[in-house]
Enzyme design. Structure first.
Site, mmCIF file in Angstrom:
data_model
loop_
_atom_site.group_PDB
_atom_site.id
_atom_site.type_symbol
_atom_site.label_atom_id
_atom_site.label_comp_id
_atom_site.label_asym_id
_atom_site.label_seq_id
_atom_site.Cartn_x
_atom_site.Cartn_y
_atom_site.Cartn_z
ATOM 1 N N HIS A 156 0.842 -1.212 0.000
ATOM 2 C CA HIS A 156 0.000 0.000 0.000
ATOM 3 C C HIS A 156 0.870 1.252 0.000
ATOM 4 O O HIS A 156 1.506 1.587 1.000
ATOM 5 C CB HIS A 156 -0.919 0.007 1.229
ATOM 6 C CG HIS A 156 -1.913 1.131 1.202
ATOM 7 N ND1 HIS A 156 -3.273 0.928 1.067
ATOM 8 C CD2 HIS A 156 -1.752 2.469 1.263
ATOM 9 C CE1 HIS A 156 -3.898 2.094 1.057
ATOM 10 N NE2 HIS A 156 -2.985 3.049 1.176
ATOM 11 N N HIS B 289 1.499 5.418 -2.072
ATOM 12 C CA HIS B 289 0.988 6.488 -2.961
ATOM 13 C C HIS B 289 2.179 7.101 -3.677
ATOM 14 O O HIS B 289 2.783 8.062 -3.196
ATOM 15 C CB HIS B 289 0.234 7.552 -2.159
ATOM 16 C CG HIS B 289 -1.024 7.035 -1.552
ATOM 17 N ND1 HIS B 289 -2.255 7.181 -2.171
ATOM 18 C CD2 HIS B 289 -1.237 6.311 -0.429
ATOM 19 C CE1 HIS B 289 -3.179 6.588 -1.419
ATOM 20 N NE2 HIS B 289 -2.584 6.057 -0.361
ATOM 21 N N GLN C 199 -9.608 9.365 -5.014
ATOM 22 C CA GLN C 199 -9.286 10.027 -3.733
ATOM 23 C C GLN C 199 -10.409 10.949 -3.235
ATOM 24 O O GLN C 199 -10.706 10.994 -2.047
ATOM 25 C CB GLN C 199 -7.995 10.842 -3.900
ATOM 26 C CG GLN C 199 -7.635 11.764 -2.762
ATOM 27 C CD GLN C 199 -7.011 11.041 -1.582
ATOM 28 O OE1 GLN C 199 -5.863 10.640 -1.635
ATOM 29 N NE2 GLN C 199 -7.777 10.867 -0.517
ATOM 30 N N HIS D 257 -9.269 1.762 0.090
ATOM 31 C CA HIS D 257 -9.125 2.448 1.362
ATOM 32 C C HIS D 257 -10.485 2.280 2.035
ATOM 33 O O HIS D 257 -11.495 2.761 1.517
ATOM 34 C CB HIS D 257 -8.857 3.935 1.149
ATOM 35 C CG HIS D 257 -7.469 4.249 0.713
ATOM 36 N ND1 HIS D 257 -6.963 3.859 -0.490
ATOM 37 C CD2 HIS D 257 -6.477 4.946 1.349
ATOM 38 C CE1 HIS D 257 -5.709 4.295 -0.580
ATOM 39 N NE2 HIS D 257 -5.393 4.955 0.509
ATOM 40 N N GLU E 292 -11.120 4.288 6.943
ATOM 41 C CA GLU E 292 -9.944 4.962 7.537
ATOM 42 C C GLU E 292 -10.455 6.111 8.400
ATOM 43 O O GLU E 292 -10.382 7.284 8.033
ATOM 44 C CB GLU E 292 -8.975 5.465 6.459
ATOM 45 C CG GLU E 292 -7.656 5.963 7.054
ATOM 46 C CD GLU E 292 -6.703 6.549 6.016
ATOM 47 O OE1 GLU E 292 -7.065 6.619 4.833
ATOM 48 O OE2 GLU E 292 -5.591 6.947 6.408
ATOM 49 N N ASP F 203 2.417 3.258 2.918
ATOM 50 C CA ASP F 203 1.401 4.267 2.612
ATOM 51 C C ASP F 203 2.003 5.559 2.080
ATOM 52 O O ASP F 203 1.716 5.972 0.965
ATOM 53 C CB ASP F 203 0.506 4.526 3.839
ATOM 54 C CG ASP F 203 -0.850 5.116 3.469
ATOM 55 O OD1 ASP F 203 -1.094 5.346 2.266
ATOM 56 O OD2 ASP F 203 -1.665 5.334 4.376
ATOM 57 N N TRP G 181 0.493 13.933 3.682
ATOM 58 C CA TRP G 181 -0.052 13.263 4.863
ATOM 59 C C TRP G 181 1.001 12.906 5.900
ATOM 60 O O TRP G 181 0.693 12.691 7.055
ATOM 61 C CB TRP G 181 -0.774 11.970 4.426
ATOM 62 C CG TRP G 181 -1.949 12.250 3.558
ATOM 63 C CD1 TRP G 181 -3.215 12.549 3.970
ATOM 64 C CD2 TRP G 181 -1.976 12.296 2.124
ATOM 65 N NE1 TRP G 181 -4.015 12.775 2.881
ATOM 66 C CE2 TRP G 181 -3.283 12.630 1.742
ATOM 67 C CE3 TRP G 181 -1.010 12.094 1.131
ATOM 68 C CZ2 TRP G 181 -3.663 12.759 0.403
ATOM 69 C CZ3 TRP G 181 -1.380 12.236 -0.193
ATOM 70 C CH2 TRP G 181 -2.692 12.558 -0.548
HETATM 71 FE FE FE2 Z 1 -3.385 5.159 1.388
#
Ligand code: FE2
Length: 430
Positions: A57, A59, A152, A210, A213, A309, A315
């Site tokens: 996982h 991005h 997203q 996802h 979350e 991630d 993030w």
């Molecule tokens: Fe993610």
């Protein structure tokens, strides 16, 4: 004559002093002692040799963009999403490719050779998908990159999202993504899970969403995801990423949910670094940890693998492409500190995540691809503790990266010494 023999290696299953022979890019023998010769040999005495790390996982479209166009002031998930929404319309394909390639270089030095990355499909320009499809081809000789079409901003929340996601799949993106907890309502979240599973079933693709979350215990889209997985016959091909709401759910409800997830053979992907950083933000004290129920899910026979991630993006301002850093955090947050627990955590970074990605020819058995990492650690427990240097990273029998061992030298009065990695304390020879 073999191409390569790695001598006297310690293996993740606990075997010690094992020789691994490689021929034509595959593992030809794994034995206590191989008498034959090879064109090249690596001495792995007291070193752990593992199959490569697998990140299920990530991005890659956002990675290494920290500070663009500004920093995340609150440090929250929602500001991160908003910030990425500011950067996305102005980012170019060239920038995305350059950052992704830089990350892949970093990953290789860490022995991370398999990555599943989400690709944001919310912007109808789809430069993200274009860029990462190009990156996937360019890194093919050394990294297997899987791509997930990830809406997203929500599948039903923006006008172009449905069409964009389908277009990304038509362009060659491999997996159907989703974000049901971010849709406007619970009902739309549920509807998105159904619609996205239908797309996957029609196209014969895996699913990786996802899912939940959030700290909201009533965010129960994983239940729908498991039920739709069974309805569409997608068992074993669906991943639920994050599942942080399970941390906060009522225990009675979870006692019904986990068997349903097991029936659907859901692949569970917690992201310990990000979960501990982003969840529990509305709590005062006590603050929830916000990671899903790793031990309970493993005990129920579910395949659990951990994702990195984010690395230096809107993030998360930390991260290094090192899956052992992810495992290190997992041990703490899941409170899995027993010896058997830690072995399970190491497996979750390697063989479990290989299963999540559906990799073929992965492992240390004869006939597997000769993809191997030599670590400056005696075993998996020391590797998780020290996050040691990757002394050699081997792809199809060829070394593609190496690092010098980390040696500390002491010059204390009367007792000079060197420290090899962790506790292996070697008095200096005079
Ligand atoms: Fe993610």
């Amino acid at each position: 004559m073999f191409d390569l023999i790695i001598r006297r290696a310690n293996l993740p299953d606990g075997r010690k002093g094992i020789d691994i022979a490689v021929k034509d890019g595959r593992i030809a023998a794994v034995e206590a002692s191989i008498a034959a010769e090879a064109k090249e040999e690596i001495d792995a005495t007291n070193r752990l040799v593992s199959p490569p790390f697998v990140d299920p996982h990530f991005h890659m479209d956002a990675t290494l963009s920290l500070g663009l166009p500004r920093m995340n002031i609150s440090g929250t998930l929602l500001e991160g999403i908003a910030l990425w929404g500011e950067l996305r319309p102005i980012v170019t394909k060239e920038e995305l490719v350059e950052r992704a390639l830089r990350y892949c270089d970093l990953a290789v030095t860490q022995g991370l050779l398999f990555i599943r990355s989400h690709v944001d499909t919310s912007d109808p320009r789809l430069v993200t998908a274009e860029a990462l499809l190009e990156v996937k081809e360019r890194v093919k000789p050394y990294i297997d990159l899987q791509l997930v079409a990830f809406p997203q901003d929500g599948y039903y929340r923006t006008r172009d999202s449905v069409a964009s996601l389908v277009r990304a799949l038509d362009m060659g993106v491999d997996i159907v993504g989703g974000i049901p907890h971010f849709e406007r309502t619970m009902e739309e979240g549920k509807a998105s899970v159904e619609a996205l599973c239908r797309i996957a079933a029609d196209r014969g693709l895996p699913v990786d969403m996802h899912c939940d979350e959030t700290d909201d215990p009533m965010s129960r889209h994983i239940e729908t995801l498991a039920a739709e997985t069974i309805r569409f016959g997608l068992q074993g091909r669906v991943a639920g990423s994050h599942l942080t709401s399970m941390h906060s759910m009522d225990n009675y409800y979870v006692s019904k949910l986990i068997p349903l997830m097991a029936e659907a053979r859901i692949n569970v992907i917690p992201n310990p670094l990000i979960n501990i950083m982003l969840q529990g933000r509305h709590d005062t004290y006590p603050k929830r940890r916000g990671m899903t129920r790793v031990r309970e899910l493993m005990d129920a026979g579910l395949n659990v693998s951990f994702g990195h991630d984010c690395v230096m993006d809107p993030w998360y301002s930390m991260g290094s492409g090192d899956m052992l850093e992810v495992g290190h955090m997992a041990i703490h947050v899941a409170q899995m500190a027993g010896i058997e627990d830690k072995k399970k955590i190491f497996d979750a970074l390697t063989i479990n995540s290989a299963r999540t990605l559906g990799l073929k020819g992965y492992g240390l058995e004869k006939g597997c691809n000769a993809d191997l990492v030599v670590l400056q650690a005696v075993d998996t427990l020391e590797a998780l503790r020290l996050k040691p240097n990757r002394l050699a990273v081997i792809k199809r029998g060829k070394m593609i990266a190496r690092s010098a061992p980390r040696i500390g030298e002491l010059f204390l009065d009367g007792r000079p010494a060197r420290i090899d990695g962790g506790l292996d304390y070697v008095p200096t020879q005079k």
